[in-house]
Design an enzyme around this catalytic site. Structure first.
Site, PDB file in Angstrom:
ATOM      1  N   THR A 169     -14.046   6.088  73.570  1.00 36.06           N
ATOM      2  CA  THR A 169     -15.395   6.885  73.568  1.00 36.06           C
ATOM      3  C   THR A 169     -16.438   6.265  74.560  1.00 36.06           C
ATOM      4  OG1 THR A 169     -14.828   7.567  71.249  1.00 36.06           O
ATOM      5  CG2 THR A 169     -17.184   7.693  72.077  1.00 36.06           C
ATOM      6  N   TYR A 205     -15.767  15.759  72.051  1.00 35.46           N
ATOM      7  CA  TYR A 205     -16.007  14.891  73.213  1.00 35.46           C
ATOM      8  C   TYR A 205     -14.501  14.476  73.557  1.00 35.46           C
ATOM      9  CZ  TYR A 205     -15.083  10.796  70.615  1.00 35.46           C
ATOM     10  OH  TYR A 205     -14.906   9.879  69.703  1.00 35.46           O
ATOM     11  N   SER A 232      -7.812   5.382  72.471  1.00 34.18           N
ATOM     12  CA  SER A 232      -7.043   4.302  71.979  1.00 34.18           C
ATOM     13  C   SER A 232      -6.081   4.529  70.943  1.00 34.18           C
ATOM     14  CB  SER A 232      -7.923   3.038  71.480  1.00 34.18           C
ATOM     15  OG  SER A 232      -8.414   3.360  70.372  1.00 34.18           O
ATOM     16  N   THR A 248     -12.351   2.674  69.633  1.00 31.85           N
ATOM     17  CA  THR A 248     -12.333   2.086  68.495  1.00 31.85           C
ATOM     18  C   THR A 248     -11.276   2.374  67.256  1.00 31.85           C
ATOM     19  OG1 THR A 248     -13.494   4.090  67.579  1.00 31.85           O
ATOM     20  CG2 THR A 248     -14.963   2.360  68.565  1.00 31.85           C
ATOM     21  N   ASP A 249     -10.510   3.220  67.629  1.00 28.49           N
ATOM     22  CA  ASP A 249      -9.404   3.888  66.724  1.00 28.49           C
ATOM     23  C   ASP A 249      -8.404   2.427  66.591  1.00 28.49           C
ATOM     24  OD1 ASP A 249      -8.919   7.261  67.516  1.00 28.49           O
ATOM     25  OD2 ASP A 249     -10.457   5.966  66.528  1.00 28.49           O
ATOM     26  N   LYS A 261     -12.067  -1.293  61.294  1.00 30.04           N
ATOM     27  CA  LYS A 261     -13.176  -0.118  61.367  1.00 30.04           C
ATOM     28  C   LYS A 261     -13.055   0.524  59.921  1.00 30.04           C
ATOM     29  CE  LYS A 261     -13.492   4.396  63.880  1.00 30.04           C
ATOM     30  NZ  LYS A 261     -12.927   5.173  64.966  1.00 30.04           N
ATOM     31  N   GLU A 263       3.168  -9.503  41.357  1.00 31.30           N
ATOM     32  CA  GLU A 263       3.862  -8.689  40.114  1.00 31.30           C
ATOM     33  C   GLU A 263       5.359  -8.406  40.719  1.00 31.30           C
ATOM     34  OE1 GLU A 263      -0.052  -5.641  39.740  1.00 31.30           O
ATOM     35  OE2 GLU A 263       1.893  -5.183  38.529  1.00 31.30           O
TER      36      GLU A 263
HETATM   37  N1  DGL Z   1     -10.193   8.539  70.741  1.00 28.89           N
HETATM   38  C1  DGL Z   1     -10.765   7.465  69.942  1.00 28.89           C
HETATM   39  C2  DGL Z   1     -10.658   5.962  70.600  1.00 28.89           C
HETATM   40  O1  DGL Z   1     -10.346   6.067  71.845  1.00 28.89           O
HETATM   41  C3  DGL Z   1     -12.266   7.455  69.688  1.00 28.89           C
HETATM   42  C4  DGL Z   1     -12.896   6.198  69.112  1.00 28.89           C
HETATM   43  C5  DGL Z   1     -14.079   5.633  69.749  1.00 28.89           C
HETATM   44  O2  DGL Z   1     -13.616   4.922  70.894  1.00 28.89           O
HETATM   45  O3  DGL Z   1     -15.127   5.635  69.469  1.00 28.89           O
HETATM   46  O4  DGL Z   1     -10.242   5.135  69.822  1.00 28.89           O
END
Ligand code: DGL
Length: 349
Positions: free
Chosen positions: A33, A46, A79, A112-113, A185, A306
């Site tokens: 992003t 986006y 990502s 971020t993914d 995350k 367990e």
């Molecule tokens: N498409 C997601 C990624 O590239 C968007 C999340 C981001 O980068 O904030 O991980």
């Protein structure tokens, strides 16, 4: 004329001296992003991975005051599509650059993914004490109040700081400095999404001013036994979600499809349905290594709570959540398939 020339040479000399004092930082861009764009600056939809590394750097002209920055485009992907090919290309390029005397640190821009996996993977395979800092954004570069530019500025500040050396691979976002091992995350949309819920962050960075409060808790980077230099692939390890009345079908399918390891995203302290236990016995009979982790975000998944891990030949992930446990298991399987030895890795890394 002589005075003018002397002044000119003094200015050039001073500029060169200043430039020589600044750290040399390389920004390796992978997409996400932070490189995303949208039609308008106030919409949620986006496309990530649209903007190149030079544009990202030029969007933060203040970088030239804190570092000598150059950029390379490793990939330009969302990502969610991060891959072993990009991971190995990125890790090898980082190790090449950090071996150079004229490179003081690395910043990686990333989606971020899957940043939590990439950061932990690099934490285990980077072979240098120099800083490697991943950063990202939750809003695209075209958004109102985009968070990417300041994240890049802060990431470069951390990567260029001598006090950052030896702290393992770090993640800088939203004024926080996290360990690549601990960060996860926690929100699908919030700017403050990245947290280190088990041990807290390593520190803060505020407009380039850094305040470290902790050191990494486990062995990392130069001290690990993992090396990617001659690697072209990584062992297949699948994460299987466990849920109410979960059958063992998907576990058996993963084994039959060639998984060398299985991480279960279990219930509570890594617990499993009886059907899944039977399927994992099948996995063990085929030599597949089984690591019990948990869908619960904090706490640890311990041995023989367990379930009789000793009798079943299972490994417990201890502090590592499934996304991280999978990263370590893939590298561990390059060294051994002995669950006793692999359990030692979860204690150490
Ligand atoms: N498409 C997601 C990624 O590239 C968007 C999340 C981001 O980068 O904030 O991980």
């Amino acid at each position: 004329m002589k005075k003018l020339l002397s002044f000119f040479f003094i200015v050039v000399f001073v500029f060169n001296v200043d430039a020589q004092k600044l750290p040399n930082i390389v920004i390796l861009a992978t997409g996400g992003t932070i490189a995303g764009s949208a039609e308008t600056n106030v919409q949620s939809g986006y496309t990530s991975g649209q903007v190149g590394v030079e544009i990202l750097i030029n969007a933060v002209p203040q970088l030239k005051d804190i570092a000598n920055v150059t950029g390379e485009q490793i990939s330009n992907i969302g990502s969610q599509n991060m891959s072993d090919v990009v991971w190995l290309k990125l890790a090898k390029r980082i190790n090449e650059l950090l071996a150079q005397d004229d490179v003081d640190g690395i910043v990686v821009t990333h989606g971020t993914d899957t940043m939590e996996e990439t950061a932990y993977f690099l934490n285990l395979v980077v072979k240098s004490k120099k800083p490697v800092v991943l950063t990202c954004s939750m809003r695209p570069s075209t958004a109102l109040s985009a968070d990417g530019p300041l994240n890049i500025y802060n990431a470069v500040a951390v990567a260029g700081n001598k006090d950052s050396w030896g702290r393992g691979v770090m993640v800088v976002t939203n004024d926080r400095i996290h360990s690549g091992r601990e960060v996860v995350k926690t929100s699908t949309t919030a700017v403050e999404t990245f947290m280190s819920p088990l041990v807290g962050s390593l520190g803060t960075v505020n407009y380039g001013t850094i305040n470290f409060v902790d050191l990494p808790h486990k062995v990392n980077t130069s001290e690990t036994e993992f090396n990617v230099d001659n690697l072209s692939s990584l062992p297949r390890v699948d994460v299987i979600a466990i849920y109410e009345d979960a059958p063992g079908d998907l576990i058996k399918a993963a084994v039959d499809l060639g998984a060398k390891g299985i991480v279960t995203s279990g219930l509570g302290n890594g617990n499993l349905t009886d059907a899944c236990i039977e399927a994992l016995k099948y996995a063990r009979s085929k030599g597949v290594v089984v690591v019990r982790s948990s869908r619960v975000l904090t706490g640890t998944t311990g041995r023989n709570i367990e379930l009789d891990d000793d009798a079943l030949g299972f490994v417990a992930s201890l502090e590592l959540i499934p996304s991280k446990a999978r990263v370590l298991l893939r590298l561990a399987l390059l060294q051994t398939s002995d669950p006793v030895k692999i359990q030692e890795y979860y204690n150490k890394y």
